[in-house]
Every structure is written in structure tokens, then in C-alpha cells.
Design an enzyme around this catalytic site. Structure first.
Site, PDB file in Angstrom:
ATOM      1  CG  ASP A   2      59.923  29.055  39.923  1.00  0.00           C
ATOM      2  OD1 ASP A   2      59.073  28.299  40.435  1.00  0.00           O
ATOM      3  OD2 ASP A   2      60.811  29.618  40.576  1.00  0.00           O
ATOM      4  CG  HIS A  20      50.276  24.534  39.446  1.00  0.00           C
ATOM      5  ND1 HIS A  20      51.589  24.891  39.218  1.00  0.00           N
ATOM      6  CD2 HIS A  20      50.228  24.017  40.701  1.00  0.00           C
ATOM      7  CE1 HIS A  20      52.312  24.598  40.286  1.00  0.00           C
ATOM      8  NE2 HIS A  20      51.509  24.071  41.201  1.00  0.00           N
ATOM      9  CB  THR A  49      63.069  13.755  39.530  1.00  0.00           C
ATOM     10  OG1 THR A  49      64.212  14.598  39.771  1.00  0.00           O
ATOM     11  CG2 THR A  49      63.206  13.146  38.142  1.00  0.00           C
ATOM     12  CG  ASN A  51      58.346  19.741  40.619  1.00  0.00           C
ATOM     13  OD1 ASN A  51      58.331  20.094  39.444  1.00  0.00           O
ATOM     14  ND2 ASN A  51      58.862  20.519  41.580  1.00  0.00           N
ATOM     15  NE  ARG A  54      56.528  21.759  43.691  1.00  0.00           N
ATOM     16  CZ  ARG A  54      56.353  22.783  42.847  1.00  0.00           C
ATOM     17  NH1 ARG A  54      55.169  22.983  42.297  1.00  0.00           N
ATOM     18  NH2 ARG A  54      57.356  23.591  42.560  1.00  0.00           N
ATOM     19  CB  SER A 179      65.886  24.297  39.359  1.00  0.00           C
ATOM     20  OG  SER A 179      65.748  25.390  40.251  1.00  0.00           O
ATOM     21  CD  GLU A 190      74.878  34.047  26.003  1.00  0.00           C
ATOM     22  OE1 GLU A 190      74.733  34.907  26.910  1.00  0.00           O
ATOM     23  OE2 GLU A 190      75.987  33.635  25.630  1.00  0.00           O
TER      24      GLU A 190
END
Length: 229
Positions: A2, A20, A49, A51, A54, A179, A190
Site C-alpha cells: 500500500d 505503481h 476485487t 480495486n 478505481r 483490507s 503475526e
């Protein structure tokens, strides 16, 4: 992985795609460092899914970037004995992406030093919904009765059935949420959160996460004395 868009903004670029593109460098560094450390399983949350909602320009650019990255990295995966794997709603990807993915999957299918899994068009709620639908159909057909459904039965119907549950989940960019990622599989994983934006994530950042992980005591419901014994 992210923070690509925020990284681009910090660099005074209005186009999030610039972030990106630079994020692919962090992907390469993470894969190489993981391979050198002897990590056997590495899963990257590349596209969810959610995304798909966008802007179309950004989604198209991400799909093109995926194809280019697969072409650029195929030989490196082969040379480093890394097998490519995927999870997600792959039929929803553009045909060109699916075809390039399959080429690299076929090319690396015999590699066994590390399994690199790309989560593409993936969300855990989507995955679990598909599992429930499949089990419901089996019950309706008399293949299994509800009383025989257990964790192992569910595990074998997940897209990650050939992978162990994650030991460490790293989330970049300062966001502290999951997310919709591997919700069933990370029951005892962890979690490590870092403020580092993904394009700035490198070998040293990976080492920090692993050192932090090594300091933890994984009890799986037991007490410390039992673990030490």
C-alpha cells in the site's frame, strides 16, 4: 503493498500510475531478499476485487503494468527457482493478463525453492462466499452431511489449500487494517505495520519486519510456560 498513490503525490506527480510503476521495484527487491533469506512462501496482495472501482484509466494502467512485469521478470523467476502461483477471481482479469500469467505459471511450474503467489482480483469475503456456495452444493447433492464439515474440510476448498497459513503479514503505508485479505488464513498470523510507503519498501525494511517477528512469542492459545516446555 500500500502507498503507491501517496508516494507519487509526495513526489509531486499527479498521476498515481507513476507510483505503481515505482512500486514494481519494491516487488523485485522483496522477492529477491525473501529468496536470499530462504523464505519458502511469499504472497503479494497485488489487486483486490474492490480495486475494480478505481478510475478506469488507473485500472487499465495496472493491468498493462502487470503484463509488462510478468514479461520482464519471467526469466528471473526461472533462474531463481521460483514458482509463480495465483489466487483470486482470475476470470475477471483481461484475457491478455490471464494469458501472460498462464505462460509464466507454466514456465516456472517445476521450480521449488519458493512459491510466489500473486493475489489478483482477490478478496477474502469473495473467496469465503465461493467456498460456502461450493459446500452448500455438495450438501444438496448428498456428497457430505453438515456434521462432517470441519476446519480441514474448509481449508481444502480455499484457493490457498496448497499453502501454509501465513506466519507474518506486512502492511505498508501506515494503514492499520487487513483490507479483506486472507481473513480465514491469518487467524494466528503475526501482523506488522510500517509507515513506509510501498515504493520505498526495500531489503532493510523487510529485515526490520522479520527481526520484529522473531521477537514475538507465538502461543496459539497456549501459555508461555507450555511453549517454553
Amino acid at each position: 503493498m500500500d502507498g503507491n498513490g501517496r508516494w507519487a503525490k509526495k513526489q509531486n506527480f499527479k498521476d498515481r500510475v507513476f507510483g505503481h510503476r515505482n512500486g514494481t521495484k519494491a516487488v523485485r527487491k522483496t522477492i529477491e531478499a525473501s529468496r536470499e533469506l530462504g523464505v519458502r512462501f511469499l504472497t503479494l496482495y497485488a489487486f483486490s476485487t474492490e480495486n475494480w472501482s478505481r478510475p478506469k484509466f488507473e485500472v487499465n494502467a495496472l493491468m498493462e503494468l502487470l503484463i509488462k512485469s510478468l514479461k520482464d521478470e519471467a526469466e528471473q523467476l526461472l533462474e531463481n527457482n521460483i514458482r509463480l502461483n495465483t489466487i483470486g477471481d482470475l476470470p475477471s482479469l483481461p484475457r491478455a493478463c490471464r494469458e501472460e500469467l498462464q505462460k509464466v505459471i507454466d514456465l516456472t511450474k517445476d521450480n521449488d525453492a519458493m512459491i510466489l503467489t500473486l493475489a489478483l482480483s482477490y478478496s477474502s469475503r469473495w473467496e469465503l462466499t465461493e467456498v460456502v456456495k461450493g459446500i452448500a452444493a455438495e450438501v444438496a447433492e448428498g456428497i457430505i452431511v453438515p456434521d462432517n464439515i470441519n476446519e480441514q474440510y474448509i481449508n481444502q476448498r480455499l484457493m490457498t489449500k496448497e499453502l501454509p497459513d501465513p506466519e507474518l503479514l506486512i502492511r505498508t503505508s501506515g494503514e492499520q487494517r487487513i483490507s479483506n485479505y486472507l481473513l480465514w488464513q491469518i487467524a494466528y498470523t503475526e501482523l506488522y505495520f510500517t509507515d513506509t510507503l510501498w515504493p520505498d519498501f526495500d531489503e532493510e525494511e523487510l529485515y526490520k519486519a522479520i527481526v520484529d517477528y522473531q521477537s514475538r512469542e507465538r502461543r496459539f492459545g497456549k501459555i508461555s510456560d507450555q511453549i517454553k516446555a
